[in-house]
Design an enzyme around this catalytic site. Sequence first.
Site, PDB file in Angstrom:
ATOM      1  N   GLY A  37     -15.163  23.291 -15.377  1.00  0.00           N
ATOM      2  CA  GLY A  37     -15.766  22.775 -14.154  1.00  0.00           C
ATOM      3  C   GLY A  37     -15.794  23.840 -13.062  1.00  0.00           C
ATOM      4  O   GLY A  37     -16.778  23.949 -12.315  1.00  0.00           O
TER       5      GLY A  37
ATOM      6  N   GLN B 157     -15.069  14.523 -11.739  1.00  0.00           N
ATOM      7  CA  GLN B 157     -14.281  13.287 -11.872  1.00  0.00           C
ATOM      8  C   GLN B 157     -15.158  12.045 -12.063  1.00  0.00           C
ATOM      9  O   GLN B 157     -14.639  11.000 -12.445  1.00  0.00           O
ATOM     10  CB  GLN B 157     -13.384  13.083 -10.642  1.00  0.00           C
ATOM     11  CG  GLN B 157     -12.277  14.107 -10.519  1.00  0.00           C
ATOM     12  CD  GLN B 157     -11.210  13.995 -11.614  1.00  0.00           C
ATOM     13  OE1 GLN B 157     -11.119  12.999 -12.325  1.00  0.00           O
ATOM     14  NE2 GLN B 157     -10.402  15.032 -11.736  1.00  0.00           N
TER      15      GLN B 157
ATOM     16  N   SER C 213     -16.872  18.646 -16.511  1.00  0.00           N
ATOM     17  CA  SER C 213     -15.847  19.371 -17.257  1.00  0.00           C
ATOM     18  C   SER C 213     -15.387  18.559 -18.462  1.00  0.00           C
ATOM     19  O   SER C 213     -15.166  17.345 -18.352  1.00  0.00           O
ATOM     20  CB  SER C 213     -14.659  19.640 -16.329  1.00  0.00           C
ATOM     21  OG  SER C 213     -13.608  20.232 -17.058  1.00  0.00           O
TER      22      SER C 213
ATOM     23  N   CYS D  20      -3.264  20.725  -8.912  1.00  0.00           N
ATOM     24  CA  CYS D  20      -3.213  22.070  -8.338  1.00  0.00           C
ATOM     25  C   CYS D  20      -2.365  22.115  -7.080  1.00  0.00           C
ATOM     26  O   CYS D  20      -1.848  23.161  -6.722  1.00  0.00           O
ATOM     27  CB  CYS D  20      -4.623  22.555  -8.010  1.00  0.00           C
ATOM     28  SG  CYS D  20      -5.712  22.416  -9.400  1.00  0.00           S
TER      29      CYS D  20
HETATM   30  N1  PLP Z   1     -13.692  19.625  -9.645  1.00  0.00           N
HETATM   31  C1  PLP Z   1     -12.917  18.538  -9.643  1.00  0.00           C
HETATM   32  C2  PLP Z   1     -13.285  17.389  -8.759  1.00  0.00           C
HETATM   33  C3  PLP Z   1     -11.777  18.471 -10.434  1.00  0.00           C
HETATM   34  O1  PLP Z   1     -11.015  17.378 -10.413  1.00  0.00           O
HETATM   35  C4  PLP Z   1     -11.459  19.586 -11.264  1.00  0.00           C
HETATM   36  C5  PLP Z   1     -10.245  19.585 -12.089  1.00  0.00           C
HETATM   37  O2  PLP Z   1      -9.263  18.924 -11.755  1.00  0.00           O
HETATM   38  C6  PLP Z   1     -12.315  20.700 -11.246  1.00  0.00           C
HETATM   39  C7  PLP Z   1     -13.421  20.690 -10.425  1.00  0.00           C
HETATM   40  C8  PLP Z   1     -12.048  21.895 -12.085  1.00  0.00           C
HETATM   41  O3  PLP Z   1     -12.375  21.668 -13.431  1.00  0.00           O
HETATM   42  P1  PLP Z   1     -11.813  22.654 -14.553  1.00  0.00           P
HETATM   43  O4  PLP Z   1     -10.351  22.362 -14.669  1.00  0.00           O
HETATM   44  O5  PLP Z   1     -12.575  22.313 -15.786  1.00  0.00           O
HETATM   45  O6  PLP Z   1     -12.073  24.031 -14.080  1.00  0.00           O
END
Ligand code: PLP
Length: 387
Positions: free
Chosen positions: A71, A178, A198, A324
Amino acid sequence: MKPIYVDNNATTRVAPEVLEEMLPYFSELYGNPSSMHSFGGNVAKKIKESRAKVAKLIGAMPEEILFTACGTESDSTAIRAALISNPEKKHIITSRVEHPAIKNLFENLAKNGYRVTFVPVDSEGHLDLDYLYRNLDDNTAVVSIMWANNESGVIFPIEEIAQAVKAKGIVFHTDAVQAVGKVPVDMKNVQADMLSLSGHKIHAPKGIGALYIRKGTKFSPFLIGGHQEGGRRGGTENVASIIGLGKAGEMALADLNQMSTRIKKMRDKLENALITAVPNTMINGDKKQRLPNTTSIGFEFVEGEAILLMMDEFGICASSGSACTSGSLEPSHVLRAMGVPFTAAHGSIRFSLSTYNTEGEIDFIIEKVPPIIKRLRELSPFWKNKI
Ligand code: PLP
């Protein structure tokens, strides 16, 4: 101890059906999809099928799907492509509650000559749409607003926002990482130019994502190299994971109804039981316009990390804010943007369910969590003084 996993907005287990579909592409079907021979060509055919399945999940055309590594890569690719297409425009807009994949990218761009507007949200997590619309101007290169928030689960009116942004001729991107697989996403009804998703949030493996690029959108590759992905992303394809994403996409579409019924029912049961059993507790975010699998509950006067550790002793896996931001004792930027009082933001826990959760697991959490909060509050000077 078998984990009671209610942290599915962080990541999901790979569905057994997805793994089964992937396995041959690690062993006997290892051809390179770019090869001229039919051994490679058969792999290319399977990738084509996967692209069609992912497209179907979001109401797109197969040629509008670009496979990426995650993502985050989809987000970065979309924003960089928009900026390259509009080199003279130096204003960009996003919300205050984006995932770090967009938030940190925009903060980085702010240090590199871009003026960034961060659109605020209210206490229920709703975006200030007037603020967003007021800030659209001739210098705006791109607007990126997430479809649904990873922490609160609050859903933004993306259809309406996309229409307003496109009416001004501005590029619109949405991070739907999400939302996809949890609520219906149909690009025929949404005017967005680009959308990120993702794999590991929908029971495909980690390390695979996709970017929807509406036909006709100006695009520049982020990874410059070979002719793969129609020249839009160099690099030999992550074949097995692409096939996994296709299968997961097909399953997510078939299971969508379950999200708004069985999974939502379990989420509501968990939320209502905890709110009732534990005093001084609040839901973060609007209860109605929300992902069906997510609840963020603020337990006042306790530390979220302490709750997580004690739940962990029973095998309950949840999260305090987004994965995170866990590890830092600061309340998350999302809860701060919503103005959640410090007393509750510190003790906020996100439970996010998936198709693999059972009623029995929900009952187990309902039994274990209230005594945990009670014990922690007995130890807390803040609880005693209620300050
Ligand atoms: N965007 C959102 C809203 C997310 O919740 C996440 C992952 O938690 C990401 C982007 C990032 O995705 P990826 O872990 O595949 O890089």
